[in-house]
Scaffold this active site. Structure first.
Site, PDB file in Angstrom:
ATOM      1  N   ARG A   1       1.590  -3.535  12.531  1.00 10.91           N
ATOM      2  CA  ARG A   1       1.162  -3.797  13.778  1.00 10.91           C
ATOM      3  C   ARG A   1       1.716  -5.089  14.267  1.00 10.91           C
ATOM      4  O   ARG A   1       2.236  -5.853  13.664  1.00 10.91           O
ATOM      5  CB  ARG A   1      -0.462  -3.953  13.503  1.00 10.91           C
ATOM      6  CG  ARG A   1      -1.290  -2.898  13.658  1.00 10.91           C
ATOM      7  CD  ARG A   1      -1.397  -1.833  14.737  1.00 10.91           C
ATOM      8  NE  ARG A   1      -2.219  -0.828  14.410  1.00 10.91           N
ATOM      9  CZ  ARG A   1      -1.809   0.392  13.990  1.00 10.91           C
ATOM     10  NH1 ARG A   1      -0.487   0.609  13.796  1.00 10.91           N
ATOM     11  NH2 ARG A   1      -2.659   1.432  13.960  1.00 10.91           N
TER      12      ARG A   1
ATOM     13  N   ILE B   1       2.431   2.983   2.432  1.00 11.57           N
ATOM     14  CA  ILE B   1       3.545   2.983   3.247  1.00 11.57           C
ATOM     15  C   ILE B   1       4.681   1.841   2.608  1.00 11.57           C
ATOM     16  O   ILE B   1       5.978   2.139   2.270  1.00 11.57           O
ATOM     17  CB  ILE B   1       3.379   2.679   4.648  1.00 11.57           C
ATOM     18  CG1 ILE B   1       2.596   3.562   5.172  1.00 11.57           C
ATOM     19  CG2 ILE B   1       4.702   2.524   5.219  1.00 11.57           C
ATOM     20  CD1 ILE B   1       1.943   3.325   6.501  1.00 11.57           C
TER      21      ILE B   1
ATOM     22  N   HIS C   1       6.802   1.998  19.206  1.00  9.64           N
ATOM     23  CA  HIS C   1       5.691   2.709  18.108  1.00  9.64           C
ATOM     24  C   HIS C   1       5.754   4.185  17.844  1.00  9.64           C
ATOM     25  O   HIS C   1       4.787   4.778  18.261  1.00  9.64           O
ATOM     26  CB  HIS C   1       4.299   2.229  18.737  1.00  9.64           C
ATOM     27  CG  HIS C   1       3.261   1.999  17.577  1.00  9.64           C
ATOM     28  ND1 HIS C   1       1.987   1.175  17.634  1.00  9.64           N
ATOM     29  CD2 HIS C   1       3.212   2.721  16.266  1.00  9.64           C
ATOM     30  CE1 HIS C   1       1.515   1.514  16.564  1.00  9.64           C
ATOM     31  NE2 HIS C   1       1.856   2.354  16.041  1.00  9.64           N
TER      32      HIS C   1
ATOM     33  N   THR D   1       6.773  -2.415  10.953  1.00  8.89           N
ATOM     34  CA  THR D   1       6.378  -1.127  11.278  1.00  8.89           C
ATOM     35  C   THR D   1       4.746  -0.996  11.295  1.00  8.89           C
ATOM     36  O   THR D   1       4.330   0.048  11.437  1.00  8.89           O
ATOM     37  CB  THR D   1       6.904  -0.052  10.738  1.00  8.89           C
ATOM     38  OG1 THR D   1       6.870  -0.338   9.165  1.00  8.89           O
ATOM     39  CG2 THR D   1       8.659   0.208  10.884  1.00  8.89           C
TER      40      THR D   1
ATOM     41  N   GLU E   1       1.381  -3.769  23.535  1.00 12.00           N
ATOM     42  CA  GLU E   1       2.034  -2.207  23.799  1.00 12.00           C
ATOM     43  C   GLU E   1       1.430  -1.734  24.810  1.00 12.00           C
ATOM     44  O   GLU E   1       0.217  -1.525  24.933  1.00 12.00           O
ATOM     45  CB  GLU E   1       1.668  -1.607  22.317  1.00 12.00           C
ATOM     46  CG  GLU E   1       2.432  -2.088  21.191  1.00 12.00           C
ATOM     47  CD  GLU E   1       2.252  -1.311  19.892  1.00 12.00           C
ATOM     48  OE1 GLU E   1       1.737  -0.029  20.110  1.00 12.00           O
ATOM     49  OE2 GLU E   1       2.843  -1.574  18.842  1.00 12.00           O
TER      50      GLU E   1
ATOM     51  N   GLY F   1       0.944  -1.326  -0.108  1.00 13.80           N
ATOM     52  CA  GLY F   1      -0.133  -0.039  -0.042  1.00 13.80           C
ATOM     53  C   GLY F   1       0.764   1.284  -0.033  1.00 13.80           C
ATOM     54  O   GLY F   1       1.951   1.129  -0.341  1.00 13.80           O
TER      55      GLY F   1
HETATM   56  C1  DGY Z   1      -1.144   4.461  12.638  1.00 20.87           C
HETATM   57  O1  DGY Z   1      -1.556   5.611  12.486  1.00 20.87           O
HETATM   58  O2  DGY Z   1      -1.801   3.362  12.715  1.00 20.87           O
HETATM   59  C2  DGY Z   1       0.453   4.276  13.243  1.00 20.87           C
HETATM   60  O3  DGY Z   1       0.442   3.076  13.778  1.00 20.87           O
HETATM   61  C3  DGY Z   1       0.310   5.320  14.449  1.00 20.87           C
HETATM   62  O4  DGY Z   1       0.461   6.738  14.133  1.00 20.87           O
END
Ligand code: DGY
Length: 303
Positions: free
Chosen positions: A222, A156, A270, A220, A251, A154
């Site tokens: 979940r 990111i 996080h 990065t 977390e 996606g």
């Molecule tokens: C999100 O926005 O999902 C990130 O994990 C935290 O900003």
């Protein structure tokens, strides 16, 4: 003017816009309200601006009969039971796009840190273990020419791919490459899928066993995407070269969690979206969503 609950201090101008239009109750604590306290707080709320640390489910919504708009201050909304909000006709908004670069930067920082063993080197300097320049000291993976497998291409994932190409890496993505093939071919695997029933523990003992010996895993996305027991085992057995995580399950990760005893592990609290500019833009988007939802208009960023 509607009653709105904001579940954490957001030190950005956007909140003033919300407070100018509505009657805002702000949870002032540094820590999130416990679920039972949150249930009390939402009792008369029509709007809710919440964080990824707040669980929005049927139990909470039963306690919030007047609620008609929810803005999540995050792009990932796995803290929300969407089947329940949909069934009750409550729109939910999130903050996509604005955190893409910040999160991709952080993913790439983790890739570099793990590949070049930065935490170990830094620890060695501080511990007085740096005795001389060593031809075979702290050798790592050269990114140029290495293969990066991106699971979840996606916004990111694509931004990480652009960075990797700048470093001379070969990039493969889980669409179109099948996951097994991607894991078998990648020197570094970076996770960018949302957490859903389909992706929970996507990285588990079986999929870890498919990774190249000595490969690096970066997460990065979940924490729940990775089975941390299997991850710790793969690190302890040296099958995996290193793991670099910005997210964990749970977390915060308790300091006595067995995962932290695994070797070659880098863990951050996080902070993927944690730049001044990004967090301020996220506040703007969350407020825009809530203002629209409360006005009965479509949210500009529906989740
Ligand atoms: C999100 O926005 O999902 C990130 O994990 C935290 O900003």
């Amino acid at each position: 003017m509607a009653r709105v609950l904001v579940t954490r201090r957001l030190p950005f101008p956007a909140l003033d816009r919300l407070a100018a239009a509505h009657d805002v109750t702000l949870w002032e604590d540094d820590l999130p309200p416990a679920p039972e306290r949150l249930r009390e707080l939402v009792a008369d709320a029509e709007g809710l601006l919440c964080l990824l640390t707040d669980r929005i489910d049927a139990t909470l919504l039963d306690a919030a009969p007047k609620l008609r708009a929810i803005a999540v201050y995050a792009v990932g909304t796995d803290n929300v039971d969407h089947a329940v909000t949909r069934a009750r006709g409550i729109p939910v908004g999130n903050t996509p796009g604005v955190l893409t670069d910040a999160t991709a930067d952080l993913a790439f920082a983790l890739i570099l840190a793990a590949a070049r063993r930065l935490p170990e080197g830094e620890r060695a300097v501080r511990a007085g273990e740096w005795r001389t320049w060593e031809p075979a000291g702290w050798l790592g993976l050269e990114l140029s020419g290495a293969t990066l497998g991106i699971v979840g291409a996606g916004r990111i994932g694509q931004a990480v791919a652009r960075r990797a190409e700048g470093f001379g890496m070969t990039v493969i993505t889980s669409r179109p490459t099948p996951l097994e093939e991607l894991l078998e071919s990648s020197d570094v695997v970076s996770l960018h899928v949302p957490l859903t029933d389909a992706t929970r523990h996507l990285i588990n003992a079986d999929t870890l066993a498919r990774m190249k010996p000595g490969a690096i895993l970066v997460n990065t996305a979940r924490g729940g995407v990775v089975d941390q027991v299997a991850l710790a085992q793969a690190l302890r057995e040296g099958r995996l070269g290193a793991a670099a995580l910005d997210v964990t399950d749970p977390e915060p990760l308790p300091p006595d969690d067995p995962l932290l005893d695994a070797p070659n592990l880098l863990v951050l609290p996080h902070v993927g979206s944690a730049t001044h500019a990004t967090r301020a833009r996220m506040a703007d988007m969350a407020v825009d969503n809530l203002l629209a939802g409360l006005a009965g208009e479509p949210m500009p960023h529906p989740a």
